[in-house]
Design an enzyme around this catalytic site. Structure first.
Site, PDB file in Angstrom:
ATOM      1  N   LYS A 107      33.168 -19.677  37.653  1.00 34.41           N
ATOM      2  CA  LYS A 107      31.951 -20.138  36.971  1.00 34.41           C
ATOM      3  C   LYS A 107      31.662 -21.585  37.348  1.00 34.41           C
ATOM      4  O   LYS A 107      32.591 -22.397  37.445  1.00 34.41           O
ATOM      5  CB  LYS A 107      32.150 -20.003  35.452  1.00 34.41           C
ATOM      6  CG  LYS A 107      30.899 -20.242  34.615  1.00 34.41           C
ATOM      7  CD  LYS A 107      31.217 -20.012  33.131  1.00 34.41           C
ATOM      8  CE  LYS A 107      29.994 -20.212  32.239  1.00 34.41           C
ATOM      9  NZ  LYS A 107      30.301 -19.949  30.820  1.00 34.41           N
TER      10      LYS A 107
ATOM     11  N   SER B 227      27.174 -16.834  28.541  1.00 34.28           N
ATOM     12  CA  SER B 227      26.678 -17.627  29.637  1.00 34.28           C
ATOM     13  C   SER B 227      27.362 -17.350  30.981  1.00 34.28           C
ATOM     14  O   SER B 227      26.841 -17.748  32.017  1.00 34.28           O
ATOM     15  CB  SER B 227      26.823 -19.109  29.299  1.00 34.28           C
ATOM     16  OG  SER B 227      28.192 -19.454  29.178  1.00 34.28           O
TER      17      SER B 227
ATOM     18  N   SER C  27      30.896 -16.283  25.521  1.00 33.91           N
ATOM     19  CA  SER C  27      30.320 -16.360  26.870  1.00 33.91           C
ATOM     20  C   SER C  27      31.104 -15.643  27.963  1.00 33.91           C
ATOM     21  O   SER C  27      30.609 -15.509  29.080  1.00 33.91           O
ATOM     22  CB  SER C  27      30.126 -17.823  27.286  1.00 33.91           C
ATOM     23  OG  SER C  27      28.960 -18.339  26.704  1.00 33.91           O
TER      24      SER C  27
END
Lengths: 460, 97
Positions: A52, A127, A151
């Site tokens: 990420k 996310s 997330s």
């Protein structure tokens, strides 16, 4: 490695990656040479991973999905990345995310949305949407995400993969671009429990660079075995009509499987669970408003405006121009909650409710080994379908509890819900009992008869 | 409900410049969020301690031993503006020009 990079390039339309790392190929060749020379390599030698883009990677552009970090190439890597690489894993790319991790659909990225590999008209969740899309599309078997209020787990649920958030403090946060420090943990997305366990086991361990890192990590020795006698408590407040029909169907199937595997399933109440979302959306923005104060365009980060305007004006312009709408909303909410005269009524109140929620969970864990809820009340929704921020926040009702209490949680694929889209079930365990989550995920995976397979995506 | 004056104060505290349209739209969002947060006032929290972090961290001090750090030129390469080995920031004192 060549295949992983080729798949990542072919799947560009998914928006899963912000930056690819072509040097991964060279690293793989080096490992091949070392292996051929008879060297013993690490347990993840040559495994392509996606990371990420709010985790620092030395020498590789890191954006956090924000315009405010334009051009930032970190001189060091996050501890979790360093440890994965030390075990032989090779980072092939940095994945798309909601700006600074703030969002639940990956639509708040300055680099455009990521899409759901099961159907590109739908969001992959967020996310960590890009990480989930990369794993679900079979680009990498493993991806790192961060989980501040769900997330990692919610995008795992939306894309049909496993998503694991460890006990708070189990994984180092050094090198994570901070959003809400008391809530967030690095998490892992994978298609098999074995891969999850392998990744966690090489990353666990105290890190002197992170003051909140636990002195001794969770013990994973109980991660295998059957579910005979395991007591599962279905959370009454979160398993009712707030969920879609499809999600309730998946919950019933999971319950039946658990019983068939020898577990007992009872119902348990967390009376303060319905207040979790409100408490979370005060605590997280409050911490965000403080953490993001550093992005001021002075020494580092995006700067707008000329010198003659003076510092204050340049700061206001730089921040106003570089933060997206959701980040601004949270900064203002957090600033309000912490401001003189409102602290007690908002931030302080939320922290007290947080204590009540942690207490509810501690009580529930005296009678149950694991708590069960859906990971989210619905399956994935269409891009642009939810314009109202409050409606998006409500989708985090199941996941925020584990972050507020600091306990570990996993989302396990549970078949499909509406429109043929996947959904997951969430299990929570007491702090440090991460092994119980791997055990239930492994048992459900075995019962499903196969690993959670990548989507046979026709965009490739 | 947030007044316009409170909204301006909040923007100042947060150091955020926003257009009129953005201000208006965010004010609406904030008012709806604040109304939602009122849900928490249903709960009696008298005598409940705040929980600011989920694990107790005792001493986080380490021994005072010199450790390797990043080189100044590595760090300055990330800066918005440097000059002669210094960080350059917009002026802080109004010279009254």
């Amino acid at each position: 490695m060549r295949e992983a990079l080729a798949r990542a390039e072919a799947a560009e339309g998914l928006g899963a990656f912000i930056t690819l790392v072509p040097e991964a190929l060279e690293k793989a060749r080096t490992l091949d040479v070392r292996r051929a020379a008879g060297e013993t390599l690490g347990p993840l030698a040559g495994v392509p991973v996606a990371v990420k883009d709010n985790l620092c990677t030395a020498g590789v552009l890191t954006t956090a999905g924000s315009k405010s970090l334009t051009g930032f190439v970190p001189p060091y890597s996050a501890t979790v990345v360093e440890r994965l690489e030390a075990a032989g894993a090779i980072v092939i790319g940095k994945t798309n995310l909601d700006e600074f991790g703030m969002g639940s659909s990956n639509e708040n990225s300055a680099f455009g949305p990521a899409r759901n590999p099961h159907n590109p008209d739908f969001v992959p969740g967020g996310s960590s949407g890009g990480s989930a899309a990369a794993v679900a599309a079979g680009i990498t078997p493993l991806a790192l995400g961060t989980d501040t209020g769900g997330s990692v787990r919610q995008p795992a649920s939306f894309t049909g993969v496993l998503g694991f958030k460890p006990t708070y403090g189990a994984l180092s946060r050094y090198g994570v671009i901070a959003f809400a420090s008391s809530l967030e943990q690095v998490g892992v997305l994978a298609r098999s429990t074995r891969d999850l366990e392998l990744a966690l086991s090489v990353m666990f361990g105290h890190d002197p660079h992170d003051a909140t890192s636990l002195a001794s990590p969770p013990d994973l020795t109980g991660a295998h075995g059957d579910l005979t006698g395991v007591r599962v408590g279905k959370v009454r407040e979160l398993c009712g009509d707030g969920n879609s029909e499809g999600v309730l169907g998946a919950l019933a199937r999971t319950e039946a499987t658990l019983k068939a595997l020898g577990a007992t399933v009872g119902e348990v109440s967390l009376p303060h669970a319905p207040y979790g979302t409100a408490a979370y959306y005060l605590v997280a923005p409050a911490e965000a408003s403080s953490n993001l104060a550093r992005f001021d365009g002075m020494v580092y980060s995006y700067r707008s405006g000329e010198d003659r305007l003076g510092q204050a004006e340049v700061m206001r312009r730089s921040r106003g121009e570089s933060f997206g709408p959701e980040v601004r909303r949270r900064i203002l909410t957090g600033t309000y909650a912490l401001s003189a005269g409102y602290y007690d009524a908002y931030y302080g109140k939320a922290l007290k409710v947080r204590r009540l929620i942690a207490g509810d969970m501690a009580r529930a864990f005296t009678s149950y080994d694991l708590l069960l809820t859906p990971t989210a009340p619905t399956a994935a929704y269409r891009l642009s379908e939810k314009g109202d921020p409050l409606a998006v926040y409500m989708g985090d009702v199941d996941t925020v509890l584990a972050n507020l209490a600091g306990v570990p949680a996993v989302s396990v694929p549970a078949g499909t819900a509406e429109e043929g889209l996947p959904c997951g079930m969430q299990f929570m365990a007491p702090a440090l009992q991460d092994a119980r989550l791997l055990r239930v995920a492994g048992a459900l995976e075995a019962a499903a008869g196969k690993s959670f397979a990548p989507v046979a995506a026709d965009f490739l | 409900m947030l007044s316009d004056a409170e909204m301006e104060h909040l923007k100042m505290l947060a150091r955020l410049e926003l257009s009129e349209t953005e201000t208006e739209s965010l004010k609406g969002d904030l008012n709806r969020l604040l109304a939602y947060f009122d849900l928490l006032s249903e709960l009696d929290t008298d005598g409940v301690d705040e929980l600011a972090r989920p694990v107790d961290v005792d001493s986080v001090f380490r021994d005072d031993v010199v450790q390797a750090g990043l080189e100044p030129h590595t760090v300055q390469a990330l800066a918005v503006e440097t000059e002669g080995g210094f960080f350059k920031v917009p002026r802080t004192v109004d010279s009254g020009e």
